[in-house]
Design a protein around this motif. Structure first.
Motif, PDB file in Angstrom:
ATOM      1  N   ASP A 134      48.312  36.682  46.028  1.00 49.62           N
ATOM      2  CA  ASP A 134      48.699  35.292  45.822  1.00 49.62           C
ATOM      3  C   ASP A 134      47.414  34.619  45.351  1.00 49.62           C
ATOM      4  O   ASP A 134      46.475  34.437  46.122  1.00 49.62           O
ATOM      5  CB  ASP A 134      49.191  34.684  47.136  1.00 49.62           C
ATOM      6  CG  ASP A 134      49.481  33.183  47.029  1.00 49.62           C
ATOM      7  OD1 ASP A 134      48.922  32.521  46.133  1.00 49.62           O
ATOM      8  OD2 ASP A 134      50.225  32.672  47.875  1.00 49.62           O
ATOM      9  N   ASN A 136      46.532  31.681  44.552  1.00 47.87           N
ATOM     10  CA  ASN A 136      46.114  30.462  45.235  1.00 47.87           C
ATOM     11  C   ASN A 136      45.379  30.806  46.525  1.00 47.87           C
ATOM     12  O   ASN A 136      44.399  30.159  46.893  1.00 47.87           O
ATOM     13  CB  ASN A 136      47.315  29.568  45.527  1.00 47.87           C
ATOM     14  CG  ASN A 136      47.470  28.460  44.501  1.00 47.87           C
ATOM     15  OD1 ASN A 136      46.556  28.173  43.721  1.00 47.87           O
ATOM     16  ND2 ASN A 136      48.630  27.824  44.491  1.00 47.87           N
ATOM     17  N   GLN A 140      41.345  30.200  47.823  1.00 45.52           N
ATOM     18  CA  GLN A 140      40.877  29.778  49.150  1.00 45.52           C
ATOM     19  C   GLN A 140      39.843  30.757  49.703  1.00 45.52           C
ATOM     20  O   GLN A 140      38.866  30.354  50.343  1.00 45.52           O
ATOM     21  CB  GLN A 140      42.057  29.661  50.107  1.00 45.52           C
ATOM     22  CG  GLN A 140      43.023  28.542  49.770  1.00 45.52           C
ATOM     23  CD  GLN A 140      44.130  28.413  50.795  1.00 45.52           C
ATOM     24  OE1 GLN A 140      43.882  28.080  51.956  1.00 45.52           O
ATOM     25  NE2 GLN A 140      45.357  28.700  50.390  1.00 45.52           N
ATOM     26  N   GLU A 172      43.127  29.586  39.940  1.00 44.28           N
ATOM     27  CA  GLU A 172      44.267  28.672  39.900  1.00 44.28           C
ATOM     28  C   GLU A 172      45.005  28.787  38.564  1.00 44.28           C
ATOM     29  O   GLU A 172      46.244  28.707  38.518  1.00 44.28           O
ATOM     30  CB  GLU A 172      43.805  27.245  40.152  1.00 44.28           C
ATOM     31  CG  GLU A 172      43.362  27.027  41.596  1.00 44.28           C
ATOM     32  CD  GLU A 172      42.860  25.625  41.861  1.00 44.28           C
ATOM     33  OE1 GLU A 172      42.552  24.910  40.875  1.00 44.28           O
ATOM     34  OE2 GLU A 172      42.753  25.236  43.045  1.00 44.28           O
ATOM     35  N   HIS A 175      47.081  31.852  38.773  1.00 48.10           N
ATOM     36  CA  HIS A 175      48.279  31.559  39.560  1.00 48.10           C
ATOM     37  C   HIS A 175      49.351  30.896  38.685  1.00 48.10           C
ATOM     38  O   HIS A 175      50.526  31.271  38.723  1.00 48.10           O
ATOM     39  CB  HIS A 175      47.900  30.648  40.726  1.00 48.10           C
ATOM     40  CG  HIS A 175      49.058  30.175  41.545  1.00 48.10           C
ATOM     41  ND1 HIS A 175      49.747  30.993  42.417  1.00 48.10           N
ATOM     42  CD2 HIS A 175      49.670  28.957  41.615  1.00 48.10           C
ATOM     43  CE1 HIS A 175      50.719  30.310  43.005  1.00 48.10           C
ATOM     44  NE2 HIS A 175      50.695  29.076  42.522  1.00 48.10           N
TER      45      HIS A 175
END
Length: 290
Positions: A134, A136, A140, A172, A175
């Motif tokens: 993932d 995103n 993080q 990002e 994503h």
């Protein structure tokens, strides 16, 4: 003789320079790639897992543990990835669990024990650990790693602070690209040879039914029968391979009416290319309706 002396001195100086760089130890390739993007040539990234071994289940020897313990930063993936880290004494002040910020959204998994190449018998139990699929969540993880590098390596603070926005923006953007490219696959089941893609499926609205095949090996007759049954039950037309299988396996899957794609989770360092380029290529190939 003089040339040999000069060359030896140059190599020694180079080695000494490398040793002077701060070390960031990591448990998988995505974190290695992030550390390299954040620190550039000013940091040495220690990712000691041998080529061909699964970082999820690799166990370091005493020399590798000693080197990791001396690193300025020790970056863990979290979510149960690299179980050896829970059985080894590592300096807490240097540890960063890069997925801790989203630990409340971990995906629970069933307990399945099987053999997986040179890594021997192991089980997928408790928590899906390939969190970076993932993208995103990967962003993080990059932020958490950057914060620890800034804290533990003050000399790199400006370098890391300057590099982080571009790294996060790239993840990002990846994503967003994945969401667009894979939108046409929503509502259709995709088969996968190994249970690695839970976060990828959740992030991009996919239904991925995983089997328990050894990466890169020729499936057994029983596994082919299981694949055929899953294909009939789900209507799947796409088969994701964790690693490049034998050519005969690709032919057999094609004869069954399945479009095969190698989609490496990139837990280990690739022989060529980097995380961003390879993921972009794999996502485009998966989303290609042809």
């Amino acid at each position: 003789m003089l040339k040999r002396i000069v060359l030896t001195a140059a190599l020694a100086a180079s080695a000494a320079g490398a040793q002077d760089r701060p070390v960031v130890a990591v448990v998988n390739y995505p974190l290695a790639w992030m550390a390299e993007q954040l620190g550039g040539d000013a940091v040495e990234v220690l990712f000691p897992v041998p080529e061909g071994q699964d970082p999820s289940f690799w166990r370091p020897g005493l020399s590798e543990i000693a080197a990791i313990q001396q690193a300025e930063v020790i970056a863990l993936n979290g979510a149960g990835f690299a179980a050896w880290t829970t059985r080894t004494t590592l300096p807490r002040s240097r540890l960063i669990d890069t997925s801790a910020a989203f630990s409340d959204s971990y995906i629970a998994t069933q307990s399945i024990t099987h053999s997986h190449g040179a890594d021997g018998e192991h089980s997928h139990e408790g928590t899906a650990s390939y969190t970076w699929l993932d993208f995103n969540q990967a962003a993080q993880q990059a932020r958490a790693l950057a914060a620890m590098m800034e804290q533990r390596i003050p000399a790199l603070r400006d370098t890391v602070t300057a590099a982080l926005p571009d790294l996060v923006a790239e993840l990002e953007a990846l994503h967003a690209e994945a969401g667009t490219a894979l939108a046409g696959l929503q509502g259709r089941t995709i088969l996968a040879t190994h249970p690695r893609y839970q976060y990828f499926a959740r992030a991009y609205g996919l239904e991925i039914a995983a089997m328990e095949w050894e990466a890169g090996a020729m499936p057994t007759a029983a596994q082919w029968q299981d694949l055929e049954a899953k294909k009939q039950d789900t209507g799947a037309r796409i088969l994701i391979w964790e690693a490049e299988p034998p050519a005969d396996a690709l032919d057999m899957a094609s004869d069954m009416g399945l479009r095969s794609l190698v989609f490496s989770p990139l837990a280990g360092r690739p022989q060529t290319g980097d995380f961003l380029a390879i993921m972009r290529h794999q996502i485009a190939a998966l989303g290609d309706p042809g």
